[in-house]
Scaffold this active site. Structure first.
Site, PDB file in Angstrom:
ATOM      1  CD  GLU A 109      -5.841  -7.853  -8.617  1.00  0.00           C
ATOM      2  OE1 GLU A 109      -6.613  -7.098  -8.008  1.00  0.00           O
ATOM      3  OE2 GLU A 109      -5.366  -8.902  -8.117  1.00  0.00           O
ATOM      4  CE  LYS A 204      -9.584  -7.483  -5.597  1.00  0.00           C
ATOM      5  NZ  LYS A 204      -8.111  -7.340  -5.551  1.00  0.00           N
ATOM      6  CB  CYS A 237      -7.108 -10.892  -6.537  1.00  0.00           C
ATOM      7  SG  CYS A 237      -5.597 -11.208  -5.570  1.00  0.00           S
TER       8      CYS A 237
END
Length: 561
Positions: A109, A204, A237
């Site tokens: 990321e 995301k 994440c």
């Protein structure tokens, strides 16, 4: 008559010889065709190695992830030059991975842009890239963004699947819900197949300290199928700490592997990157390919490849800022083939699953530069586990009723031996059994409902909230204490969304898989050490209750250690 018969036999013999020669020529031609065809396959999907290795590849694929320190600062430099410089580094890693027969490579990321993103949307626009929908091939499209063209062409050259995290812009003028500036900004993962074609794009959903970015109306469960029979899901994440879209990927779409770009902030004692990655793989029973952004002075580090069930095949949490241009981690992964979606089975209660392996291969660096955050442990209830005794205790925490947290209990069974006194320059760790049920704070940005029970190494305090409890510290020695047996068990089915088995050693890596066992079914969960460990920092069950998210936490947020 005999003479006539002998004369007739000569042409018959010659005919037989000609037929035999012709048959041999045909067989040789077929062999040549097969050899050329096989060579063509090897060139299309380079594997390398001898025939036995080729046979092994039917049972495994080769995964590569990169622990990567991003170049540049787009708030001070031309953002496209920053992206271009990191893209060039990515392509070098792709070529290195190709030379080691990798089938897939994952990058972290924020690796292309760095985390130094402009604070306003107007400035952020200059960092963003328009990304076409799946089935487009940027390598063949002159109108595609240069970074996508470069990555697509490099993927085609390397003949592997590639997963890249990139900041995306989608123009949305005249659409319902479009921001005033006419565009949506996403933190996006893009997957390319071996030909450089985009096969998946995931935006995301669970953002963390990402001002200016948008989320989709609902979480997207995004997958792509591979030519070795696996089904890869995409998560980023903080998605690992939330129920969706992870649950849909695992339970409904039956992914076999997760490609996981991450910029993780390491927090002791329970949320160190490598222990979370291994624990998530164990709990969800899928392989995890985690590529971490390397910024140790800011707390970001941690990458690894984990076999379904939580076995680390290769893992690294460099605690020193010395990985240079980055660190390539590569490992063969046993193949799990995904069922066709149209015939996928109905989800059933999971059977107990042991985590066993013959070894663990790890890479570590010298300590010194990694910033470690610390969870706020004062609200935990704790009991000290004295060395030289066998402990079988039940501990409970009366959850904060004001936020709807119920009382939570678990059982801890441990046997600890303080075998040798530590050197005079070191202090010994002491072990505590700690438990908590309630709401915690993540950096003052988010609150989350959790339940935690586990064994922690502490430094001199008899209370879990003490300054040295749950910390890693070079002035303390865990090696002087040996845990001959340690089991943590709890009922985590009725009031929790999901849970992770967490283990951590003094190297800031999970306990070796051949020493660890995790079981879970509809009645509860347990994690245990099956052979002596001398450097244990944490053994725990860490659970989420997302129904409590957004409530006020009991106590303060995590602090840097």
């Amino acid at each position: 008559m005999h003479g006539a018969a002998g004369e007739d036999s000569v042409p018959i013999t010659r005919h037989i010889v000609k037929m035999a020669i012709l048959l041999n020529v045909v067989l040789w031609a077929i062999a040549v065709v097969l050899i050329v065809y096989e060579v063509g396959l090897i060139q299309a999907y380079p594997a390398g190695g001898d025939e036995s290795q080729q046979g092994d590849r039917r049972m495994q694929y080769v995964a590569a992830v990169v622990e990567y320190p991003a170049l540049g600062d787009p708030t001070k430099e031309d953002p496209q030059l920053v992206i271009g410089a990191n893209c060039e580094r990515y392509i070098r890693f792709m070529r290195q991975a190709r030379d080691q027969s990798a089938d897939i490579i994952v990058f972290p990321e924020c690796g292309l842009t760095s985390m130094n993103l402009p604070p306003t949307r107007e400035q952020l626009r200059k960092v963003l890239t328009p990304i076409p929908e799946p089935q487009n091939n940027p390598c063949d499209d002159d109108s595609a963004a240069q970074v996508l063209r470069n990555l697509s062409c490099a993927t085609r050259e390397a003949r592997m699947y590639t997963v890249i995290n990139i900041a995306e812009i989608e123009e949305c003028a005249n659409r319902t819900g479009c921001p005033d500036d006419g565009a949506l900004f996403y933190n996006t993962d893009v997957a390319f197949d071996r030909n450089g074609t985009i096969v998946a794009k995931y935006r995301k959903y669970n953002l963390f300290v990402e001002p200016g970015f948008n989320v989709t109306e609902m979480p997207e469960a995004v997958t792509f199928d591979t030519d070795w029979g696996g089904r890869v899901g995409l998560l980023t994440c903080q998605d690992f700490l939330y129920q969706e879209p992870a649950r849909t990927l695992v339970e409904d779409l039956h992914v076999t592997d997760i490609a996981y770009p991450v910029a993780w902030f390491n927090e002791l004692p329970f949320l160190v990157a490598t222990s979370v990655q291994a624990g998530w793989s164990a709990a969800r029973r899928v392989s995890v390919l985690a590529s971490g952004l390397h910024r140790p002075r800011a707390g970001n580090a941690g990458s690894g490849v984990y076999q379904a069930g939580g076995r680390p095949l290769v893992a690294a949490l460099p605690t020193a800022d010395n990985v240079g241009a980055g660190q390539l981690l590569i490992a063969p992964v046993p193949i799990t083939r995904a069922p066709p979606l149209e015939t996928r089975p109905t989800a059933a209660p999971p059977a107990p699953l042991p985590v066993r392996a013959s070894h663990i291969h790890v890479k570590t660096s010298e300590a010194g530069d990694l910033l470690l955050y610390q969870d706020y442990l004062a609200p935990y209830h704790a009991v000290e586990l004295l060395p030289g005794a066998k402990h079988a205790v039940r501990i409970c925490h009366a959850g904060d009723a004001s936020v709807g947290a119920a009382t939570f209990c678990c059982d801890v069974d441990a046997e600890i031996d303080l075998s040798t006194p530590p050197p005079s320059s070191l202090l010994p760790y002491r072990y505590m059994a700690g438990i908590f049920s309630g709401v915690r704070n993540f950096g003052g940005v988010k609150t989350a409902g959790i339940k935690v029970c586990g064994i922690m190494a502490c430094g001199g305090e008899t209370d879990a909230g003490g300054e040295m409890c749950g910390l890693w510290n070079t002035s303390l020695s865990a090696a002087t204490a040996t845990l001959h047996r340690a089991i943590v068990a709890a009922n985590l089915t009725a009031s929790t969304t999901f849970h992770l088995p967490i283990s951590l050693t003094g190297e800031l890596l999970p306990v070796a898989a051949d020493k660890l066992r995790y079981n879970a079914d509809w009645h509860g969960a347990s994690v245990q050490i099956e052979s002596p460990v001398t450097d244990l920092l944490v053994l725990a069950l860490w659970a989420r209750d997302t129904t409590l998210d957004g409530d006020q936490p009991l106590g303060a947020s995590a602090t840097a250690a």
